[in-house]
Scaffold this motif. Structure first.
Motif, PDB file in Angstrom:
ATOM      1  N   VAL A  14       0.838  -1.197   0.000  1.00 43.48           N
ATOM      2  CA  VAL A  14       0.000   0.000   0.000  1.00 43.48           C
ATOM      3  C   VAL A  14       0.873   1.246   0.000  1.00 43.48           C
ATOM      4  O   VAL A  14       0.664   2.186  -0.778  1.00 43.48           O
ATOM      5  N   LEU A  15       1.888   1.269   0.851  1.00 43.83           N
ATOM      6  CA  LEU A  15       2.756   2.448   0.997  1.00 43.83           C
ATOM      7  C   LEU A  15       3.554   2.729  -0.276  1.00 43.83           C
ATOM      8  O   LEU A  15       3.741   3.896  -0.656  1.00 43.83           O
ATOM      9  N   THR A  16       4.035   1.677  -0.930  1.00 45.51           N
ATOM     10  CA  THR A  16       4.883   1.872  -2.103  1.00 45.51           C
ATOM     11  C   THR A  16       4.087   2.154  -3.371  1.00 45.51           C
ATOM     12  O   THR A  16       4.656   2.506  -4.393  1.00 45.51           O
ATOM     13  N   SER A  17       2.767   2.004  -3.298  1.00 43.40           N
ATOM     14  CA  SER A  17       1.940   2.301  -4.479  1.00 43.40           C
ATOM     15  C   SER A  17       1.815   3.795  -4.711  1.00 43.40           C
ATOM     16  O   SER A  17       1.438   4.240  -5.786  1.00 43.40           O
ATOM     17  N   SER A  18       2.152   4.590  -3.686  1.00 44.05           N
ATOM     18  CA  SER A  18       2.097   6.052  -3.815  1.00 44.05           C
ATOM     19  C   SER A  18       3.273   6.640  -3.070  1.00 44.05           C
ATOM     20  O   SER A  18       3.488   6.353  -1.896  1.00 44.05           O
ATOM     21  N   ARG A  19       4.069   7.460  -3.743  1.00 41.94           N
ATOM     22  CA  ARG A  19       5.244   8.050  -3.103  1.00 41.94           C
ATOM     23  C   ARG A  19       5.560   9.378  -3.767  1.00 41.94           C
ATOM     24  O   ARG A  19       5.036   9.725  -4.818  1.00 41.94           O
TER      25      ARG A  19
END
Length: 332
Positions: free
Chosen positions: A325-330
Motif C-alpha cells: 500500500v505504501l509503495t503504491s504512492s510516493r
C-alpha cells in the motif's frame, strides 16, 4: 489568542491537510494529553491509548540511539493494520498524527513542516524556552520536512522472493541465511533476525562500518523497543502493530533509521506433547540516503522470503500488504 487556542489552531491545520488524518494529539513525554483535534471516522480511535503509544514510540528507540551516538530522534512511524502513528517530539511534548495510510499517503511534508515551526514557537513560549531563536524553529521544521520527504522517496524494489528453490525441511536456518545473503541493494548498514528474548538468530553487517555497539546488542535493543510498542497496543481498535520505524540525526542530509517488524513464527523443536514455537522479528539499521521506499521494499522481500521457508503467519502477511500500500504512492 491564548497559547492553547493557538495550539488547537495549528493542530487543526494538520488535520485539515489530509482527509486521511483522523486525529492529531499533543501530549507530554509521559503521555498526558495537552490538546487534541479529530474528525469522525469509521476507524475507532482511543485518544488515551494513542498518547501511551506516543510516549512509547519516542522512548523505545532512545537507548539504541544513545548507544549508536546518533542524536536526536526526529520522527517515528508506527504502522498498524488500520492506521499509522506519526510521532514527533517538540520540546517537552509529543505530537502524534493518527493517519489512515490506506486512504492517502504520503503526508504533505511542507504543510506539516510549517505547522512544526509555529508549534515549536508557541510551545517554547509556554514552557519558557526563551533562548530559542527563529533559526532554531526553522532548523527544526526543516528536519521534519526532510524526514517526511525522504521516507516517502526512493526507487521501488520489485516484489520478489529470495528463498532457495530447495532446502532441508528439518533444518531451516541455512535457507534463512541464504535469504539474508541474497540482498543485492546496499541500503542496510546492518540487519538481523532476533527472537523475543533478544537472541540474534542471524545477522549481516556492511563491512568497514565501525559502530560503537555490536550487532547483537543493537538487535536486542531494537527488539525490546518493538516488543514494548506491541505491549502498549494490545487490544487496540487500530489493529496489530505491523512495523516501527524511527528516524534520527541532526543533519537533514545524513539521517539514520531503525526498522523493526514481525517475520513470522519459527518452530525450534517438537515433542509428543508440545511445540517450541517463537515469534521472530526483522531489525535493520539504515541511512536514509536512498529514501524510505527501498528500505520498506527490501524488508518486505526478506520477510516474504522467510515466510516461504517457515510458513505463513497472519500479522506478518499484513505487514507485507501494508508495504505494498505504501509503495503504491510516493513522492516523485
Amino acid at each position: 489568542m491564548s497559547v492553547r487556542d493557538s495550539l488547537i489552531k495549528h493542530l487543526t491545520s494538520i488535520l485539515r491537510a489530509s482527509q486521511g488524518t483522523i486525529l492529531v494529539i499533543l501530549c507530554d513525554l509521559n503521555g498526558l494529553s495537552i490538546a487534541k483535534i479529530g474528525r469522525k471516522s469509521e476507524i475507532e480511535v482511543n485518544p488515551n491509548q494513542i498518547t501511551s503509544l506516543a510516549s512509547a514510540a519516542f522512548s523505545s528507540s532512545e537507548e539504541n540511539w544513545d548507544d549508536l551516538n546518533i542524536k536526536d530522534q526526529v520522527i517515528s512511524f508506527s504502522y498498524f493494520e488500520k492506521v499509522c502513528l506519526i510521532t514527533i517530539r517538540i520540546n517537552e511534548t509529543l505530537l502524534t498524527i493518527v493517519h489512515d495510510y490506506h486512504k492517502e499517503w504520503p503526508l504533505d511534508a511542507d504543510n506539516l513542516a510549517s505547522s512544526m515551526y509555529y508549534l515549536k514557537q508557541k510551545l517554547g513560549e509556554f514552557f519558557g524556552y526563551r533562548t530559542e531563536t527563529e533559526g532554531d524553529f526553522e532548523l527544526f521544521s526543516n528536519k521534519v520536512r526532510s524526514a517526511i520527504y525522504l521516507f516517502g522517496m526512493g526507487s521501488e524494489v520489485p516484489f520478489v522472493s529470495y528463498s532457495p528453490e530447495n532446502f532441508d525441511q528439518s533444518n531451516l536456518l541455512p535457507a534463512i541465511s541464504y535469504v539474508l545473503d541474497s540482498l543485492k541493494n546496499p541500503i542496510f548498514i546492518r540487519y538481523s533476525l532476533v527472537s523475543p528474548n533478544g537472541l540474534t538468530l542471524d545477522a549481516r553487517e556492511v563491512s568497514g562500518q565501525k559502530l560503537p555497539i555490536s550487532v547483537e546488542a543493537f538487535s536486542a535493543n531494537a527488539n525490546v523497543a518493538f516488543q514494548k510498542m506491541k505491549e502498549e497496543s494490545v487490544g487496540s481498535s487500530i489493529g496489530e502493530l505491523l512495523s516501527y520505524i524511527a528516524i534520527s540525526g541532526n543533519d537533514p542530509n545524513n539521517f539514520y533509521g531503525i526498522i523493526t517488524c514481525p517475520s513470522g513464527t519459527l518452530k525450534y523443536s517438537e515433542t509428543k506433547t508440545n511445540f517450541n514455537i517463537q515469534e521472530i522479528s526483522f531489525v535493520g539499521l539504515f541511512a536514509l540516503t536512498y529514501g524510505g521506499i527501498p528500505i520498506m521494499c527490501e524488508s518486505r522481500n526478506i520477510i516474504y522470503s522467510i515466510l516461504n521457508i517457515i510458513g505463513s503467519e497472519p500479522i506478518t502477511e499484513n505487514f507485507i500488504k501494508s508495504v505494498n500500500v505504501l509503495t503504491s504512492s510516493r513522492y516523485d
